[in-house]
Design a protein around this motif. Structure first.
Motif, PDB file in Angstrom:
ATOM      1  N   GLY A 105      83.679  45.223  34.442  1.00 27.53           N
ATOM      2  CA  GLY A 105      83.518  44.374  35.616  1.00 27.53           C
ATOM      3  C   GLY A 105      82.656  43.172  35.296  1.00 27.53           C
ATOM      4  O   GLY A 105      81.929  43.147  34.296  1.00 27.53           O
ATOM      5  N   GLY A 106      82.724  42.161  36.150  1.00 30.20           N
ATOM      6  CA  GLY A 106      81.950  40.939  35.956  1.00 30.20           C
ATOM      7  C   GLY A 106      80.480  41.127  36.302  1.00 30.20           C
ATOM      8  O   GLY A 106      80.095  42.086  36.974  1.00 30.20           O
ATOM      9  N   ILE A 107      79.672  40.205  35.867  1.00 26.95           N
ATOM     10  CA  ILE A 107      78.229  40.285  36.069  1.00 26.95           C
ATOM     11  C   ILE A 107      77.881  40.354  37.562  1.00 26.95           C
ATOM     12  O   ILE A 107      77.125  41.236  37.996  1.00 26.95           O
ATOM     13  CB  ILE A 107      77.508  39.105  35.394  1.00 26.95           C
ATOM     14  N   GLN A 108      78.408  39.426  38.347  1.00 23.54           N
ATOM     15  CA  GLN A 108      78.101  39.394  39.780  1.00 23.54           C
ATOM     16  C   GLN A 108      78.615  40.642  40.486  1.00 23.54           C
ATOM     17  O   GLN A 108      77.942  41.206  41.343  1.00 23.54           O
ATOM     18  CB  GLN A 108      78.675  38.129  40.434  1.00 23.54           C
ATOM     19  N   TYR A 109      79.808  41.085  40.125  1.00 20.22           N
ATOM     20  CA  TYR A 109      80.360  42.288  40.744  1.00 20.22           C
ATOM     21  C   TYR A 109      79.470  43.488  40.448  1.00 20.22           C
ATOM     22  O   TYR A 109      79.156  44.285  41.335  1.00 20.22           O
ATOM     23  CB  TYR A 109      81.789  42.558  40.243  1.00 20.22           C
ATOM     24  N   ASN A 110      79.044  43.613  39.196  1.00 22.98           N
ATOM     25  CA  ASN A 110      78.219  44.759  38.814  1.00 22.98           C
ATOM     26  C   ASN A 110      76.835  44.708  39.455  1.00 22.98           C
ATOM     27  O   ASN A 110      76.281  45.756  39.815  1.00 22.98           O
ATOM     28  CB  ASN A 110      78.117  44.864  37.296  1.00 22.98           C
ATOM     29  N   LEU A 111      76.278  43.517  39.613  1.00 18.01           N
ATOM     30  CA  LEU A 111      74.997  43.416  40.319  1.00 18.01           C
ATOM     31  C   LEU A 111      75.142  43.876  41.767  1.00 18.01           C
ATOM     32  O   LEU A 111      74.289  44.597  42.292  1.00 18.01           O
ATOM     33  CB  LEU A 111      74.455  41.990  40.268  1.00 18.01           C
ATOM     34  N   ALA A 112      76.244  43.483  42.415  1.00 15.96           N
ATOM     35  CA  ALA A 112      76.476  43.902  43.804  1.00 15.96           C
ATOM     36  C   ALA A 112      76.718  45.409  43.887  1.00 15.96           C
ATOM     37  O   ALA A 112      76.205  46.077  44.796  1.00 15.96           O
ATOM     38  CB  ALA A 112      77.661  43.135  44.388  1.00 15.96           C
ATOM     39  N   LEU A 113      77.454  45.963  42.934  1.00 24.25           N
ATOM     40  CA  LEU A 113      77.707  47.403  42.924  1.00 24.25           C
ATOM     41  C   LEU A 113      76.410  48.175  42.681  1.00 24.25           C
ATOM     42  O   LEU A 113      76.135  49.179  43.349  1.00 24.25           O
ATOM     43  CB  LEU A 113      78.748  47.753  41.857  1.00 24.25           C
ATOM     44  N   GLY A 114      75.590  47.710  41.758  1.00 25.82           N
ATOM     45  CA  GLY A 114      74.290  48.355  41.510  1.00 25.82           C
ATOM     46  C   GLY A 114      73.421  48.320  42.754  1.00 25.82           C
ATOM     47  O   GLY A 114      72.712  49.288  43.062  1.00 25.82           O
ATOM     48  N   GLU A 115      73.477  47.216  43.490  1.00 27.24           N
ATOM     49  CA  GLU A 115      72.715  47.112  44.735  1.00 27.24           C
ATOM     50  C   GLU A 115      73.228  48.106  45.778  1.00 27.24           C
ATOM     51  O   GLU A 115      72.434  48.761  46.459  1.00 27.24           O
ATOM     52  CB  GLU A 115      72.805  45.684  45.278  1.00 27.24           C
ATOM     53  N   ARG A 116      74.537  48.229  45.902  1.00 27.65           N
ATOM     54  CA  ARG A 116      75.098  49.212  46.850  1.00 27.65           C
ATOM     55  C   ARG A 116      74.687  50.628  46.469  1.00 27.65           C
ATOM     56  O   ARG A 116      74.392  51.451  47.348  1.00 27.65           O
ATOM     57  CB  ARG A 116      76.622  49.089  46.912  1.00 27.65           C
ATOM     58  N   ARG A 117      74.649  50.932  45.190  1.00 24.91           N
ATOM     59  CA  ARG A 117      74.249  52.264  44.731  1.00 24.91           C
ATOM     60  C   ARG A 117      72.783  52.542  45.067  1.00 24.91           C
ATOM     61  O   ARG A 117      72.454  53.609  45.585  1.00 24.91           O
ATOM     62  CB  ARG A 117      74.508  52.396  43.221  1.00 24.91           C
TER      63      ARG A 117
END
Length: 168
Positions: A105-117
């Motif tokens: 996944g892309g950097i921004q997508y992964n940052l958002a996913l990490g935040e949701r987690r």
């Protein structure tokens, strides 16, 4: 102009000294570690080592997620219930929940996913009765893998939310 500078000099000196020496005092650890866990020291906290990934977080457990998901499964909920009990028992403890992803996944997508987690874990703990003011969250996305590699074994270990003690 010179008069104003000379008036500000003592104030600036005081501020610089307060900042320089204000953080030098150390507090004694007041809580004892959870049974079977390593003692947590101020050095661990200051050095960033008092986290669930290292096993130095007073028994707090890292939780794991499925691919592309921030949904808590039964294993994650069980670990969070145990974490909630530790946090309730140690009322001075403050933590930061760090959300992580694998490297897909892309950097921004992964940052958002990490935040949701991280937020999913925080919300669950608050629902279990832990004071939300004691819990901060941050996302590192894919930036801090615990397991190097580009296969499912590594990816599954990196999809996690770990707990870092920020105050005892």
């Amino acid at each position: 102009m010179k008069t104003a500078t000379f008036r500000l000099l003592p104030i600036l000196t005081t501020i610089v000294l307060a900042i320089a020496f204000g953080g030098c005092q150390k507090k004694k650890a007041q809580d004892t570690p959870a049974e079977g866990s390593a003692p947590v020291t101020e050095t661990d906290i200051d050095g960033g080592m008092a986290d669930s990934d290292s096993g130095k977080a007073m028994g707090l457990q890292t939780i794991h997620y499925g691919y592309d998901s921030s949904i808590l499964d039964s294993s994650a909920k069980a670990a969070l219930k145990a974490n909630a009990q530790i946090l309730k028992d140690k009322s001075n403890l403050k933590v930061q929940i760090e959300g992580h992803t694998d490297d897909r996944g892309g950097i921004q997508y992964n940052l958002a996913l990490g935040e949701r987690r991280a937020n999913a874990a925080r919300i669950y703990l608050v629902d279990l009765g832990v004071d939300g003011t004691r819990i901060e969250t941050i996302s590192y996305g894919e930036e801090k893998p615990i397991q190097p590699g580009h296969d499912e074994s590594a990816w599954s270990k990196n999809r996690r939310a770990n707990f870092r003690i920020t105050q005892q």
